[in-house]
Design a protein around this motif. Structure first.
Motif, short mmCIF file in Angstrom:
data_model
loop_
_atom_site.label_atom_id
_atom_site.label_comp_id
_atom_site.label_asym_id
_atom_site.label_seq_id
_atom_site.Cartn_x
_atom_site.Cartn_y
_atom_site.Cartn_z
N MET A 1 31.03 31.41 46.59
CA MET A 1 32.37 30.94 46.05
C MET A 1 33.17 32.48 45.96
O MET A 1 34.33 32.22 46.52
N GLU A 2 32.61 33.53 45.69
CA GLU A 2 33.60 34.78 45.85
C GLU A 2 34.02 34.84 47.21
O GLU A 2 35.21 35.44 47.35
N GLY A 3 33.02 34.75 48.04
CA GLY A 3 33.60 35.24 49.50
C GLY A 3 34.69 34.38 50.10
O GLY A 3 35.42 34.56 50.47
N ALA A 4 34.58 33.05 49.40
CA ALA A 4 35.50 32.00 49.89
C ALA A 4 36.84 32.22 49.16
O ALA A 4 37.98 32.49 50.00
N THR A 6 38.01 35.33 48.40
CA THR A 6 38.57 36.40 49.22
C THR A 6 38.95 36.09 50.61
O THR A 6 40.33 36.39 51.01
N ILE A 7 38.53 35.34 51.09
CA ILE A 7 39.06 34.60 52.64
C ILE A 7 40.33 33.97 52.11
O ILE A 7 41.21 34.26 53.00
N GLU A 8 40.43 33.22 51.15
CA GLU A 8 41.58 32.28 50.93
C GLU A 8 42.82 33.46 50.35
O GLU A 8 43.92 33.19 50.84
#
Length: 55
Positions: A1-4, A6-8
């Protein structure tokens, strides 16, 4: 979720740098950050509506 997240966040920043959202009439929206220009614009809007009414 943290990666998502950051992408957002990065996608939103990139989108806003590219001009961001448009207003209903198709022009670009102004995104203020508590600036003097915002205060000035709001004062002009208030003066206009005080002179011309809200109708």
């Amino acid at each position: 979720m943290e990666g998502a997240a950051t992408i957002e966040r990065n996608a939103r920043i990139e989108y806003m740098q590219g001009g961001g959202y448009t207003s209903p009439d198709g022009t670009k929206q102004v995104h203020y950050q508590g600036s003097k220009e915002q205060k000035s614009d709001l004062e002009m809007i208030d003066a206009y509506f005080n002179e011309h009414g809200w109708d």
